[in-house]
Design a protein around this motif. Sequence first.
Motif, PDB file in Angstrom:
ATOM      1  N   PRO A  45       0.833  -1.194   0.000  1.00 45.10           N
ATOM      2  CA  PRO A  45       0.000   0.000   0.000  1.00 45.10           C
ATOM      3  C   PRO A  45       0.874   1.253   0.000  1.00 45.10           C
ATOM      4  CG  PRO A  45      -0.074  -1.078   2.128  1.00 45.10           C
ATOM      5  CD  PRO A  45       0.712  -1.963   1.224  1.00 45.10           C
ATOM      6  N   SER A  64       0.103 -12.320   1.375  1.00 46.48           N
ATOM      7  CA  SER A  64      -0.121 -12.163  -0.055  1.00 46.48           C
ATOM      8  C   SER A  64      -1.554 -11.728  -0.345  1.00 46.48           C
ATOM      9  CB  SER A  64       0.184 -13.476  -0.789  1.00 46.48           C
ATOM     10  OG  SER A  64      -0.811 -14.428  -0.487  1.00 46.48           O
ATOM     11  N   GLU A  65      -1.801 -11.430  -1.588  1.00 47.51           N
ATOM     12  CA  GLU A  65      -3.142 -11.008  -2.013  1.00 47.51           C
ATOM     13  C   GLU A  65      -4.175 -12.084  -1.708  1.00 47.51           C
ATOM     14  OE1 GLU A  65      -5.455  -9.573  -6.089  1.00 47.51           O
ATOM     15  OE2 GLU A  65      -3.353 -10.134  -6.165  1.00 47.51           O
ATOM     16  N   ARG A  66      -3.791 -13.345  -1.840  1.00 46.59           N
ATOM     17  CA  ARG A  66      -4.715 -14.455  -1.570  1.00 46.59           C
ATOM     18  C   ARG A  66      -4.873 -14.746  -0.081  1.00 46.59           C
ATOM     19  NH1 ARG A  66      -2.558 -19.321  -5.073  1.00 46.59           N
ATOM     20  NH2 ARG A  66      -1.839 -19.647  -2.983  1.00 46.59           N
ATOM     21  N   ASP A 102      -0.043  -7.215   1.355  1.00 50.11           N
ATOM     22  CA  ASP A 102      -0.428  -6.776   0.020  1.00 50.11           C
ATOM     23  C   ASP A 102      -1.587  -5.783   0.154  1.00 50.11           C
ATOM     24  OD1 ASP A 102      -1.959  -6.898  -2.622  1.00 50.11           O
ATOM     25  OD2 ASP A 102      -0.179  -8.071  -3.103  1.00 50.11           O
ATOM     26  N   ALA A 103      -1.605  -4.772  -0.694  1.00 45.79           N
ATOM     27  CA  ALA A 103      -2.656  -3.746  -0.632  1.00 45.79           C
ATOM     28  C   ALA A 103      -4.039  -4.344  -0.853  1.00 45.79           C
ATOM     29  CB  ALA A 103      -2.377  -2.652  -1.655  1.00 45.79           C
ATOM     30  N   ARG A 104      -4.108  -5.481  -1.546  1.00 47.64           N
ATOM     31  CA  ARG A 104      -5.393  -6.123  -1.835  1.00 47.64           C
ATOM     32  C   ARG A 104      -5.678  -7.298  -0.901  1.00 47.64           C
ATOM     33  NH1 ARG A 104      -2.542  -5.038  -6.496  1.00 47.64           N
ATOM     34  NH2 ARG A 104      -1.712  -7.116  -6.390  1.00 47.64           N
ATOM     35  N   ALA A 105      -4.838  -7.483   0.111  1.00 44.06           N
ATOM     36  CA  ALA A 105      -5.033  -8.594   1.054  1.00 44.06           C
ATOM     37  C   ALA A 105      -6.230  -8.311   1.951  1.00 44.06           C
ATOM     38  CB  ALA A 105      -3.785  -8.788   1.910  1.00 44.06           C
ATOM     39  N   GLN A 106      -6.854  -9.374   2.420  1.00 45.19           N
ATOM     40  CA  GLN A 106      -7.982  -9.223   3.334  1.00 45.19           C
ATOM     41  C   GLN A 106      -7.470  -8.687   4.669  1.00 45.19           C
ATOM     42  OE1 GLN A 106      -9.856 -13.007   3.690  1.00 45.19           O
ATOM     43  NE2 GLN A 106     -10.548 -13.038   1.576  1.00 45.19           N
ATOM     44  N   TYR A 107      -8.167  -7.701   5.184  1.00 37.32           N
ATOM     45  CA  TYR A 107      -7.775  -7.057   6.436  1.00 37.32           C
ATOM     46  C   TYR A 107      -7.772  -8.049   7.601  1.00 37.32           C
ATOM     47  CZ  TYR A 107      -7.460  -3.359   9.905  1.00 37.32           C
ATOM     48  OH  TYR A 107      -7.051  -2.553  10.927  1.00 37.32           O
ATOM     49  N   THR A 129       5.215  -0.120   3.827  1.00 35.93           N
ATOM     50  CA  THR A 129       4.464   0.509   2.740  1.00 35.93           C
ATOM     51  C   THR A 129       5.453   0.996   1.702  1.00 35.93           C
ATOM     52  OG1 THR A 129       4.517   2.688   3.779  1.00 35.93           O
ATOM     53  CG2 THR A 129       2.624   1.296   4.299  1.00 35.93           C
TER      54      THR A 129
END
Length: 134
Positions: A45, A64-66, A102-107, A129
Amino acid sequence: MHIQEDNQPFDDINVTPMLDLAYVLLVIFIIMTTASVQGVKVALPKSKMTASLAKAHIKAITISERGDMFLDAYPVTPEQLEERLLQLKRGNPGQAVVVKGDARAQYVKVMQVLEVLKKVDITEIGLVTSRAAS
């Protein structure tokens, strides 16, 4: 010992130099592939405020994103992460950790990591970041 006459062709090939070359190439290949593994790539991010965390022996937890978790570059489950962090904490009570999500990872995955860090009483925590464009 067999003595070759000058006019006679060789009927065997010495493969030792070729095997030596193959072994050297194999060693170079192994070294190059292990040297290139430095961590897990994630899209960090953006933040305008960044600080340097230049400390020795900092461990990186990557999400990771996943939602996969890694301690340094090794995949771990939350339970394995807790166990390994406890071992690190025993060896170094002031162990520092950075979390690279990852910026798209689940919080929720980031929160799981932070809960594990709190459970093992690691207080030296940094969030990684990348610098946002001004």
